[in-house]
Design a protein around this motif. Structure first.
Motif: not given
Length: 197
Positions: A15-22
């Motif tokens: 649910t926190k895709k952008e954070h996890s990708l960073q």
């Protein structure tokens, strides 16, 4: 039920895709510098770290609370990963479990204690990297453009210099500093975090 790949599990539960990708990107930068300057690590460990970075917060799918790491561990352990064998999947699950909260302890956590010494060391080292990367929240992690490590063998100090994209930017490193202990345990060194513009 057939297993999903890391990317499929990430797509299904994160649910926190952008954070996890960073976090994955920053983990890769730190790993590469550690690999060159502190300790040579096999490429397979980089893949384990990257998968852990993508999946570390999938437990938020089941809870909004601080125990999301336990649910991340549960999801990975129960569903497995098609792109990793069972042993590496187990390492990924433990790295996700320990990315927040208490440090891994073979005496307190019997499941972790069952792992052999080599695997426990891998979990500590890779999770140590993940914890530092995950210590940069919100927009701060987006401002980091690179990492440079200076390692003094004589003093046994890792100076981790985080490079910012924009010289006018500033970021809060307090949380990352608080999360460096496992890296220090895993690599048996001291860490100094710095910001460069």
């Amino acid at each position: 039920m057939s297993k999903l790949s890391t990317q499929e599990l990430f797509g299904k539960y994160c649910t926190k895709k952008e954070h996890s990708l960073q976090v994955e990107k920053l983990c890769s930068l730190i790993f590469d510098e550690v690999n060159k300057k502190v300790k040579k690590l096999p490429e397979t460990q980089k893949q384990i770290l990257k998968a852990s970075a993508l999946l570390h917060d999938i437990g938020y799918f089941k809870t909004s609370g601080k125990e999301h790491n336990k649910y991340s561990f549960q999801i990975i352990s129960e569903e497995g990963l098609s792109d990793f064998d069972d042993k590496d999947t187990e390492l990924i699950a433990f790295i996700c479990l320990y990315h927040r909260g208490k440090l891994p302890d073979k005496h307190e956590d019997k499941a972790f204690g069952i792992l052999d010494k080599k695997k426990r060391k891998i979990v500590k080292r890779l999770c140590g990297i993940l914890k530092i990367a995950d210590g940069f929240s919100g927009d701060d992690i987006l401002k980091i453009d690179g990492v440079e490590i200076n390692y003094s063998k004589d003093e046994n100090i890792v100076e981790m210099d985080l490079k910012l994209k924009d010289k006018t930017d500033s970021i809060d490193i307090f949380k990352a500093v608080k999360k460096k202990e496992l890296f220090e345990i895993g690599f048996k060194t001291q860490v100094i975090l710095k910001i460069s513009k």
